[in-house]
Structures are given as structure tokens and as C-alpha cells.
Design an enzyme around this catalytic site. Structure first.
Site, PDB file in Angstrom:
ATOM      1  N   HIS A 181       0.829  -1.208   0.000  1.00 51.09           N
ATOM      2  CA  HIS A 181       0.000   0.000   0.000  1.00 51.09           C
ATOM      3  C   HIS A 181       0.861   1.255   0.000  1.00 51.09           C
ATOM      4  CE1 HIS A 181       0.997   0.999   4.163  1.00 51.09           C
ATOM      5  NE2 HIS A 181       0.915  -0.311   4.413  1.00 51.09           N
ATOM      6  N   GLU A 236      -3.135  -7.142   6.753  1.00 51.78           N
ATOM      7  CA  GLU A 236      -1.817  -7.064   7.361  1.00 51.78           C
ATOM      8  C   GLU A 236      -1.675  -8.083   8.489  1.00 51.78           C
ATOM      9  OE1 GLU A 236       1.180  -6.829   7.428  1.00 51.78           O
ATOM     10  OE2 GLU A 236       1.778  -4.710   7.647  1.00 51.78           O
TER      11      GLU A 236
END
Length: 344
Positions: free
Chosen positions: A53, A126
Site C-alpha cells: 500500500h 496485514e
């Protein structure tokens, strides 16, 4: 780096039939059961562009995010668009993303540029970083030195850290990789995920808005092609508002050693397609010639060490390589072949 597991059955597979499907329910529309099963069998590799990201304020602060849902900052918005502009040229057939907004918003930019629907998959979230979440690297070093030591060395975390185990992260990421490859055999596809999760696969850090390329398949396997490519950011990462969570500031050891992993020369069992496993089969005459050939090639590499499995076929190959390189051979039991049980 490579993996060859059969852990592809996760939230992206039909538990009854094993037919892969996209979690958004649309990607495999028009893919027949037969075609899906053939792709799962792995006849064509898929190129997976795994993007970390774009930047958040917590990246700048060197603050561990984990499952904390932090948005992109202004620089991150620019990075996401730079990623989108670069990846549009490759015409990705699909874009999958973690549900966390820093990944989802990065993925939305890429999907819009590519003209495809963004699919959100929980398997790409994550890594749960437990007690590290919300704290800076300096704070963790001070508050939890044993946790910091485990993070830095990529060793097993103490139970008190409450960090998601490496093997669980790898299992869910591979499951998503295999389902995506099965749905799009031979295509180029994009995943937008996270640094700590990808670190479990690669055993090293990558920067924000970077591109790491995998070839997934044939079958349940993957191969790393390249990692941490940031050329599309036009050199902006690392200065000003684009400053990333530099790996050195996380305590990451960036020293690299080049390891050439050689399979042993040929044996009679190889020719017979007979499983060897722990059976100590010697090289045949062709295998001995192969060992000398690879030794000659590797002698040009200025080798500093040669390690070998104790099994004769590997040991003999290693002796040839070590002799040509002018170094001693170190035999290590950890390098032995897999015990193949009843197949041997």
C-alpha cells in the site's frame, strides 16, 4: 524463493468442489468448472504484481500499524496514483486488495485505471502485530526488547507478543495467490497488501507503493521474479513527504549474501523416475560428468564456501564444486533430502 504447498483452499475456494473463485463473486463469471479445475491443476503460470500500500502518516512516524486501520496521507494518495499509472500499462485482469483502507484505497486507484472491479479479500490483511501495534520502533525497543529482537532477527516471537505466527500469514497469503492464479491462468493480476505480511514470505522488507513480482503456478507453487521495485515513484520515495519507513530505521539487516542452490548430479534412480528421499544413491557416470560441469561453471563465481547434504549424490557433487573453487566442503545434515516415507 519458492513455495510448493497445497494450502490453496481458503476463503477463496469452494469447499465442496475445490473450484477457485474470487471473493467478490464476479471474477470467475464465465469460467467453467472444467476450466477452473484445469487452471487449479496449474497448466499456465500467472504473473502476480504484489504492491505494498501507499504511504500513511504512521509510516512516516515509524509506527507499527498491523490491523490498525490508518488512512493514506496526501503523499500516499500521490503514490497510489503513480502505481495506477504504471500498472495500467500492463492491463491487469484483476485487482485484489486487503480490507484495510490504506490498501483498499491504493487498490481502488489501480482498479479504476485498469478498468476492473476491486475485489477485497480478508486473507490479504496485514499481519496482526500484537503488542507492537500503535507503537514506534523506538518505543518497542524500550518497552519490549525481546519482542524487538524477534522482529529484527525474524525469529519466533514470545507468546507475550501476541503476534500472528509466520506460518499462518504465509498460509493465508499463499491461499489467495493460488486462488487468484487459478482464476486467471496466464494473466497479469495485482494484489495490494502490506509490508509485514509480505515480509513473512520474502524474509525481507519492502517500501511503500513498491511492486514485487511473483510467477504463480504451474500447480501450487510460486517463484519470486523481483522485489521492492520503486522506479515508478520517479525517485520521490525517501525524500520529503515521500520518505518511507526505511528498512534500516526498522532495524532490518540489509546485508546480502548470494547463495547458489544446486541440485545434485544425476543418479540411476533419477532416470528410472524412482523416488530416492533418504536413500543414499550414488551419481551415475552422467551425474559425475554433470558435477564436473557445474563445478567448472561455478569456479568462475569466486565462491567463499560450499555446503552440502550428507547424502552421497549431493556430497559427491559438492566435492567437485569445492575442489574447483579451492575451498573446503562443509557437510550439513539440515540440507539432506526430504524423507519421502513410503514413496522411497
Amino acid at each position: 524463493a519458492a513455495s510448493s504447498s497445497q494450502r490453496g483452499a481458503g476463503t477463496g475456494s469452494d469447499g465442496a468442489s475445490g473450484v477457485p473463485h474470487c471473493p467478490c463473486g464476479t471474477c470467475t463469471a464465465g469460467l467453467t468448472v472444467g476450466a477452473a479445475m484445469e487452471s487449479a491443476a496449474g497448466t499456465v503460470p500467472t504473473t502476480v504484481l504484489f504492491c505494498r500500500h501507499a504511504e500513511t502518516d504512521w509510516n512516516l512516524m515509524k509506527r507499527f500499524q498491523g490491523h490498525t486501520d490508518i488512512p493514506l496521507n496526501d503523499a500516499g494518495g500521490e503514490q497510489a496514483q503513480q502505481l495506477a499509472d504504471e500498472l495500467r500499462k500492463l492491463r491487469p485482469a484483476a485487482v485484489w486488495s486487503s480490507p484495510l483502507q490504506r490498501a483498499r484505497h491504493t487498490g481502488a486507484a489501480i482498479a479504476a485505471a485498469a478498468g476492473v472491479t476491486l475485489c477485497v479479500d480478508d486473507r490479504l490483511i496485514e499481519r496482526d502485530l500484537g503488542v507492537m501495534q500503535g507503537f514506534t520502533s523506538a518505543e518497542i525497543r524500550s518497552r519490549n526488547p525481546e519482542v524487538w529482537a524477534a522482529w529484527r532477527s525474524q525469529r519466533l516471537f514470545p507468546a507475550s507478543a501476541r503476534v500472528e505466527p509466520d506460518e499462518e500469514v504465509i498460509e493465508r497469503l499463499e491461499s489467495a495467490l493460488f486462488d487468484l492464479a487459478a482464476a486467471y491462468p496466464g494473466k497479469c493480476v495485482v494484489i495490494v497488501g502490506h509490508g509485514a505480511a509480505l515480509r513473512c514470505l520474502l524474509m525481507r522488507a519492502v517500501g511503500t507503493a513498491s511492486i514485487t513480482v511473483f510467477h504463480v503456478g504451474p500447480g501450487f507453487c510460486w517463484r519470486l521474479v523481483s522485489s521492492d521495485d520503486s522506479r515508478h515513484l520517479r525517485g520521490l520515495r525517501g525524500s520529503g513527504i515521500f520518505k518511507d519507513a526505511d528498512a534500516n530505521e526498522w532495524g532490518e539487516d540489509r546485508t546480502e549474501t548470494q547463495v547458489l542452490l544446486c541440485r545434485h548430479g544425476q543418479t540411476a534412480y533419477n532416470l528410472l523416475r524412482r523416488f530416492q528421499g533418504m536413500m543414499d544413491i550414488p551419481l551415475n557416470s552422467d551425474g559425475q560428468h554433470q558435477a564436473l560441469t557445474i563445478a567448472e561453471a561455478l569456479s568462475k563465481q569466486r565462491l567463499h564456501a560450499v555446503w552440502s547434504s550428507p547424502l552421497l549424490r549431493a556430497h559427491s557433487t559438492g566435492l567437485a564444486v569445492a575442489g574447483a573453487a579451492g575451498v573446503g566442503l562443509q557437510v550439513d545434515w539440515r540440507l539432506r533430502e526430504r524423507n519421502l516415507g513410503v514413496m522411497q
